[in-house]
Design a protein around this motif. Sequence first.
Motif, PDB file in Angstrom:
ATOM      1  N   GLY A 115      38.278  38.591  59.054  1.00 31.94           N
ATOM      2  CA  GLY A 115      38.215  39.512  60.178  1.00 31.94           C
ATOM      3  C   GLY A 115      36.803  40.032  60.392  1.00 31.94           C
ATOM      4  O   GLY A 115      35.975  40.044  59.474  1.00 31.94           O
ATOM      5  N   THR A 116      36.539  40.446  61.618  1.00 33.40           N
ATOM      6  CA  THR A 116      35.218  40.983  61.948  1.00 33.40           C
ATOM      7  C   THR A 116      35.375  42.315  62.664  1.00 33.40           C
ATOM      8  O   THR A 116      36.385  42.572  63.318  1.00 33.40           O
ATOM      9  CB  THR A 116      34.441  40.004  62.853  1.00 33.40           C
ATOM     10  N   ASP A 117      34.346  43.149  62.534  1.00 38.73           N
ATOM     11  CA  ASP A 117      34.375  44.425  63.237  1.00 38.73           C
ATOM     12  C   ASP A 117      33.805  44.263  64.642  1.00 38.73           C
ATOM     13  O   ASP A 117      33.533  43.155  65.094  1.00 38.73           O
ATOM     14  CB  ASP A 117      33.633  45.510  62.437  1.00 38.73           C
ATOM     15  N   ALA A 118      33.602  45.385  65.343  1.00 35.98           N
ATOM     16  CA  ALA A 118      33.136  45.344  66.727  1.00 35.98           C
ATOM     17  C   ALA A 118      31.755  44.716  66.859  1.00 35.98           C
ATOM     18  O   ALA A 118      31.405  44.139  67.895  1.00 35.98           O
ATOM     19  CB  ALA A 118      33.130  46.748  67.307  1.00 35.98           C
ATOM     20  N   ALA A 119      30.953  44.780  65.793  1.00 36.02           N
ATOM     21  CA  ALA A 119      29.611  44.204  65.816  1.00 36.02           C
ATOM     22  C   ALA A 119      29.606  42.761  65.320  1.00 36.02           C
ATOM     23  O   ALA A 119      28.534  42.138  65.235  1.00 36.02           O
ATOM     24  CB  ALA A 119      28.652  45.049  64.968  1.00 36.02           C
ATOM     25  N   ASN A 121      30.492  41.791  62.300  1.00 45.77           N
ATOM     26  CA  ASN A 121      30.274  41.700  60.858  1.00 45.77           C
ATOM     27  C   ASN A 121      31.569  41.330  60.145  1.00 45.77           C
ATOM     28  O   ASN A 121      32.629  41.904  60.434  1.00 45.77           O
ATOM     29  CB  ASN A 121      29.750  43.030  60.309  1.00 45.77           C
ATOM     30  N   VAL A 123      34.556  41.398  57.645  1.00 45.51           N
ATOM     31  CA  VAL A 123      35.199  42.468  56.884  1.00 45.51           C
ATOM     32  C   VAL A 123      36.090  41.800  55.843  1.00 45.51           C
ATOM     33  O   VAL A 123      37.222  41.397  56.150  1.00 45.51           O
ATOM     34  CB  VAL A 123      36.024  43.393  57.791  1.00 45.51           C
ATOM     35  N   THR A 126      40.256  41.295  55.314  1.00 51.19           N
ATOM     36  CA  THR A 126      40.980  41.278  56.588  1.00 51.19           C
ATOM     37  C   THR A 126      40.939  39.867  57.169  1.00 51.19           C
ATOM     38  O   THR A 126      40.038  39.080  56.857  1.00 51.19           O
ATOM     39  CB  THR A 126      40.387  42.276  57.598  1.00 51.19           C
ATOM     40  N   GLN A 128      41.881  37.185  60.738  1.00 46.53           N
ATOM     41  CA  GLN A 128      42.117  37.059  62.165  1.00 46.53           C
ATOM     42  C   GLN A 128      42.395  35.588  62.504  1.00 46.53           C
ATOM     43  O   GLN A 128      42.075  34.687  61.719  1.00 46.53           O
ATOM     44  CB  GLN A 128      40.924  37.582  62.972  1.00 46.53           C
ATOM     45  N   ASN A 139      28.674  37.676  62.899  1.00 48.06           N
ATOM     46  CA  ASN A 139      27.256  37.999  62.723  1.00 48.06           C
ATOM     47  C   ASN A 139      26.695  37.256  61.520  1.00 48.06           C
ATOM     48  O   ASN A 139      27.212  37.382  60.401  1.00 48.06           O
ATOM     49  CB  ASN A 139      27.063  39.500  62.525  1.00 48.06           C
TER      50      ASN A 139
END
Length: 261
Positions: A115-119, A121, A123, A126, A128, A139
């Motif tokens: 998973g990645t955050d809004a930027a 990066n 995570v 997590t 997706q 990123n």
Amino acid sequence: MYISFSSHTFRFSSTYFLNGENRPFVATHRDTARHRVRAPRPHHFQLKGQCDTMSHEQIETTGRKRLVLAGGALLAVAALATAAAFTDFANLNLGNGTDDSGIGGDNRFNIQVVGTDAAGNPVPGTWQEANTPEGVNINVPGASTLTPGDSVSVEIPFQNESPVLSADVSFTLQDRPGKVSDPVLRDLLRYTVTLDGTVIAGNQTQDQVEDLNLGLYPKQTDSVLGLSITLPDQGSEESNNALQEKVSYVQAHFDASSVTP
């Protein structure tokens, strides 16, 4: 003169009036007997008798009744035979042998990436889907400012999230849909791919990183793919400076096929 009568199944009587005399002459006949009646001679007589037997129509009606009764008896016997038959049956529910199983249901197949955050990066921990042609942004620190002689890298965890099926996973670097890369920079970049720290492709061009076999992953297992990107030094300031503001749009593509364990 003799008059002969024969009867097999019924009884009747007849009355005769002799010519010239107004008096009756009676003859009676019973079942299965043959009788001869001697009539007075030489007189002629006139038959004026009436039988007490069944008429032709009565006989036909009785015959029909007997046929109907016989047919009804046969039907009754057939019905009785059917009613007396034994019956049995057996049912088997198709599936994996458990009560709630059926055809399908456990055939969901799914791989996921970190998973990645809004930027963008990663995570860790997590997950997706990222299962669209456009993909999801991740990123790679320093990728947008990469200069000749430098390298950048990123780790990309992935997993087989399927409840039962195993996953045969491969990895490819491909052009990003809807984007146009600079062909010079695209061909100069070099990639090194690792799987859980082990190099499986080193210092390869984008086109060379195609269908790399990452192995077979049973259900609910994961691994980490490492990707290192290097822009080699071109040997002169002029050549290096010529690469400024050039962009290569690359997409990391994980492909998986289900395998029944």
